[in-house]
Each structure stands twice: as structure tokens, then as C-alpha cells.
Design a protein around this motif. Structure first.
Motif, PDB file in Angstrom:
ATOM      1  N   ILE A 228       0.835  -1.207   0.000  1.00 30.34           N
ATOM      2  CA  ILE A 228       0.000   0.000   0.000  1.00 30.34           C
ATOM      3  C   ILE A 228       0.867   1.253   0.000  1.00 30.34           C
ATOM      4  CG2 ILE A 228      -1.547   1.358   1.470  1.00 30.34           C
ATOM      5  CD1 ILE A 228      -3.030  -1.250   2.106  1.00 30.34           C
TER       6      ILE A 228
ATOM      7  N   LEU B  19       1.945   1.693  -3.556  1.00 26.47           N
ATOM      8  CA  LEU B  19       0.820   2.078  -4.413  1.00 26.47           C
ATOM      9  C   LEU B  19       0.401   3.519  -4.157  1.00 26.47           C
ATOM     10  CD1 LEU B  19      -1.409  -1.155  -4.299  1.00 26.47           C
ATOM     11  CD2 LEU B  19       0.325  -0.512  -5.993  1.00 26.47           C
TER      12      LEU B  19
ATOM     13  N   TYR C 166      -6.569   1.811  -7.151  1.00 22.07           N
ATOM     14  CA  TYR C 166      -6.856   0.578  -6.432  1.00 22.07           C
ATOM     15  C   TYR C 166      -7.978  -0.221  -7.091  1.00 22.07           C
ATOM     16  CZ  TYR C 166      -3.742   1.716  -2.549  1.00 22.07           C
ATOM     17  OH  TYR C 166      -2.632   1.978  -1.788  1.00 22.07           O
TER      18      TYR C 166
ATOM     19  N   PHE D 186      -6.353  -3.093  -8.881  1.00 24.71           N
ATOM     20  CA  PHE D 186      -5.368  -3.891  -8.136  1.00 24.71           C
ATOM     21  C   PHE D 186      -6.051  -4.984  -7.321  1.00 24.71           C
ATOM     22  CE2 PHE D 186      -2.308  -5.076  -4.927  1.00 24.71           C
ATOM     23  CZ  PHE D 186      -1.091  -5.014  -5.601  1.00 24.71           C
TER      24      PHE D 186
ATOM     25  N   TRP E 174      -5.466  -8.116  -4.622  1.00 25.33           N
ATOM     26  CA  TRP E 174      -4.636  -8.859  -3.669  1.00 25.33           C
ATOM     27  C   TRP E 174      -5.027 -10.322  -3.796  1.00 25.33           C
ATOM     28  CZ3 TRP E 174      -5.505  -8.423   2.379  1.00 25.33           C
ATOM     29  CH2 TRP E 174      -4.717  -9.383   3.032  1.00 25.33           C
TER      30      TRP E 174
ATOM     31  N   ALA F  49      -7.432  -3.157   3.189  1.00 20.66           N
ATOM     32  CA  ALA F  49      -7.395  -3.244   1.726  1.00 20.66           C
ATOM     33  C   ALA F  49      -8.731  -2.794   1.132  1.00 20.66           C
ATOM     34  CB  ALA F  49      -7.069  -4.671   1.301  1.00 20.66           C
TER      35      ALA F  49
ATOM     36  N   LYS G 209      -9.167   0.892   1.065  1.00 16.70           N
ATOM     37  CA  LYS G 209      -8.396   1.493  -0.020  1.00 16.70           C
ATOM     38  C   LYS G 209      -9.078   1.301  -1.379  1.00 16.70           C
ATOM     39  CE  LYS G 209      -4.640   3.348   1.719  1.00 16.70           C
ATOM     40  NZ  LYS G 209      -4.243   4.748   1.401  1.00 16.70           N
TER      41      LYS G 209
ATOM     42  N   MET H 242      -9.094  -1.839  -2.835  1.00 14.39           N
ATOM     43  CA  MET H 242      -8.401  -2.970  -3.453  1.00 14.39           C
ATOM     44  C   MET H 242      -9.351  -4.153  -3.618  1.00 14.39           C
ATOM     45  SD  MET H 242      -4.929  -4.742  -1.877  1.00 14.39           S
ATOM     46  CE  MET H 242      -4.024  -3.201  -1.777  1.00 14.39           C
ATOM     47  N   TRP H 243      -9.166  -4.912  -4.686  1.00  9.82           N
ATOM     48  CA  TRP H 243      -9.928  -6.154  -4.877  1.00  9.82           C
ATOM     49  C   TRP H 243      -9.343  -7.253  -3.991  1.00  9.82           C
ATOM     50  CZ3 TRP H 243     -14.073  -7.170  -8.324  1.00  9.82           C
ATOM     51  CH2 TRP H 243     -14.476  -6.062  -9.090  1.00  9.82           C
TER      52      TRP H 243
END
Length: 318
Positions: A188, A191, A198, A201, A203, A218, A221, A223-224
């Protein structure tokens, strides 16, 4: 559009998708490099491989699967000629990738401008295609990275930066293997410094440790989240994490899969392989414990369609 080994398709065509599988991992990096850099394939091996892999794909199709995301990066021997023929033979979509394509020790030799050179390579893979076979330009649908365990290395940090640059230029999403939750904090930081999107992106393997506080971070943020190691006998623990993700209203950004190597599993037992366990075991467990099967099917259809969709109007030079 979503880029497959048979060409681009509209996201509505993707269907139920296994979002992280390996058709055949190739441990011979010399051969892997020959395929990726020189477009040289061993056709006899492909014919033999198909005999093992086709039954696996047909079993997945019979259970309702329509698409598979190839998670083997170039250095892992992604064979786009094999993938294209397999896709045609079974009439299923396969999303190939670019990404990790060299031994990481090369960073120590070529550290200057490493990120720019690597990003340019991946951008070129998208613009020009991984290969052109039978008139079809096979473009990657995502950038696959595999980060090592422990502290984020200089090589892995450079690859992350390169992936962000390539993603911004092409629209390709980044499919990033992170096995330890503590590393997500370091990722993070990188990034954020690169002003990464995000929404592009993933994880992958968030379920390895299933650390809920880090999953929440996550999610905050944007994020997947990959719950992509749904294997035989793991349904209770995977269900628990999925339930948590849904409890924080994040079910729309989770990708589900099994992370099997189809070739290896077929070699082990073609008649009793585990590559449909997500359909046969996990969905049933979810239904019995409060998550309707149709909700899982929706996640496996809409979520990968959204993650792997690329704006082709501005990103592709035909």
C-alpha cells in the motif's frame, strides 16, 4: 472489453469465471522464455498436454463455468498457443496475462531504469500482443506479479512500480500474489506513492492468512480481494472469510477461485480431480450456511467481468 486468447469479448460474454487458475505451470524457465520472448512452442508437447487438460475444462464447463483466468505469468510458462487451442476446443474463454517474466536477480544487474524498461515491455505486450496466432492478436488481460515472502524486496518493489505504470498506460488490471498480510502494508505504501488506481489492483491469496483487519484495510483502499485457494476440504474457512467480506459490504469486489494446476491434477487423476470443488463443495456449503448459491454465481460472473474489463477506446492501438 476483456482480452481472451480468442480475441476481445464484451464483459457480458464472460460468464461464470474461475478467476485464478493455472492451466499448466512450466518449471523449465528456459522453455518458458522461449515461448514468451521468441514465440517458440513445442507443438508435440501441446498435443499431449491437451489430452490431459481438455477433460478438466469440460468438467468445469459442465458445472456451469464459462471462463478461466490464467494466473501463470510468462516465467511460469504461460503457453498462449496451448491456451488458444484449448479455448477453441472446449469453447470457453481464457484470459492470458503478461507480468513477471525474468529471474528477479536481474534487478541487481540492471537496477537503473528497471521500472521504466519493465513497464515498457508490458505495455508493448498489450499494444502489440503476446503473439499473433492464426490471425488473432492475443493481448494480455492482466498483469500478474508474484511477490516473495518476508520484507518487500527491491526487485518486487520495482515490479510493483512497473505494473502501476503499465496499468495506467494500458488499463490492464494488476493481479498480485501476496501470501502474507503484513506485506500488504508495504504494498500500500508503494501504491500510494505511485498514485495507483486501487480499482485496478487485486490482492490475490488474501485467504492465505485471512487476516480480517488487513482485509478491511485493503477494502478501505478500494483494493480487490482474492479468495482464490478454495480447495477440497477448505470450505468452512473460506466461507468464514467470505462472510466477513460480505458483512463489510464488499462482496462486489471479491474474486473466487481454486488455484489448481489443471495439468498436474489431471496427471494425478483424470477421473477424480479436485478442479470443480468450488461448484461441488463450496457452493453447497455456502447454501447450507446462509449464502445462497445464486449469490456465489453472481460474484463469479459480475465481479471478474468488472475487474478484467479494459477501456479499449483509449487503450488499444489497432
Amino acid at each position: 472489453m476483456i482480452y481472451t486468447t480468442r480475441g476481445p469479448i464484451h464483459k457480458s460474454e464472460l460468464g461464470v469465471t474461475l478467476a485464478h487458475e493455472h492451466i499448466k505451470w512450466e518449471s523449465d524457465e528456459f522453455y518458458a522464455n522461449n515461448m514468451y520472448f521468441d514465440k517458440k512452442y513445442q507443438l508435440e508437447d501441446i498435443s499431449l498436454d491437451l489430452k490431459y487438460i481438455i477433460p478438466i475444462m469440460l468438467d468445469i464447463k459442465a458445472k456451469g463455468g464459462k471462463s478461466v483466468v490464467e494466473a501463470s505469468p510468462p516465467i511460469g510458462g504461460q503457453n498462449v498457443r496451448l491456451l488458444k487451442e484449448l479455448s477453441e476446443r472446449v469453447d470457453m474463454h481464457i484470459i492470458p496475462c503478461t507480468g513477471w517474466n525474468m529471474t528477479k536477480q536481474l534487478y541487481d544487474v540492471f537496477s537503473m531504469h528497471f521500472e521504466e524498461q519493465l513497464a515498457n515491455r508490458w505495455i508493448n505486450d498489450f499494444r502489440e500482443g503476446l503473439d499473433t496466432i492464426d490471425g488473432v492478436v492475443i493481448r494480455p488481460g492482466h498483469i500478474k506479479l508474484l511477490l516473495d515472502r518476508g520484507v518487500l524486496s527491491k526487485a518486487d518493489k520495482a515490479m510493483l512500480i512497473a505494473a502501476v505504470k503499465a496499468s495506467k498506460d494500458t488499463g490492464m488490471p494488476v493481479h498480485c500474489h501476496i501470501m502474507e498480510a503484513k506485506m500488504v502494508h508495504e504494498v500500500i505504501e508503494v501504491l500510494d506513492k505511485e498514485n495507483a488506481d486501487y480499482q485496478k489492483f487485486l490482492w490475490a491469496h488474501a485467504d492465505e492468512e485471512a487476516h480480517k483487519e488487513t482485509v478491511k484495510l485493503a477494502a478501505d483502499k478500494g483494493m480487490w480481494i482474492g479468495i482464490d485457494n478454495i480447495r477440497k476440504g477448505t470450505s468452512p474457512e473460506k466461507f468464514e472469510l467470505l462472510s466477513y467480506v460480505m458483512s463489510i459490504d464488499y462482496g462486489h469486489k471479491v474474486l473466487l477461485s481454486q488455484d489448481y494446476d489443471f495439468y498436474s491434477e489431471a496427471k494425478e487423476s483424470i477421473d477424480n480431480h479436485p478442479c470443480t470443488v468450488i461448484f461441488e463443495e463450496f457452493m453447497l456449503y455456502c447454501t447450507e450456511n446462509g449464502i445462497d448459491e445464486q449469490e456465489i454465481i453472481r460474484m463469479m460472473t459480475e465481479n471478474p467481468a468488472n475487474f478484467y474489463d479494459i477501456d479499449t477506446v483509449t487503450k488499444v492501438i489497432e
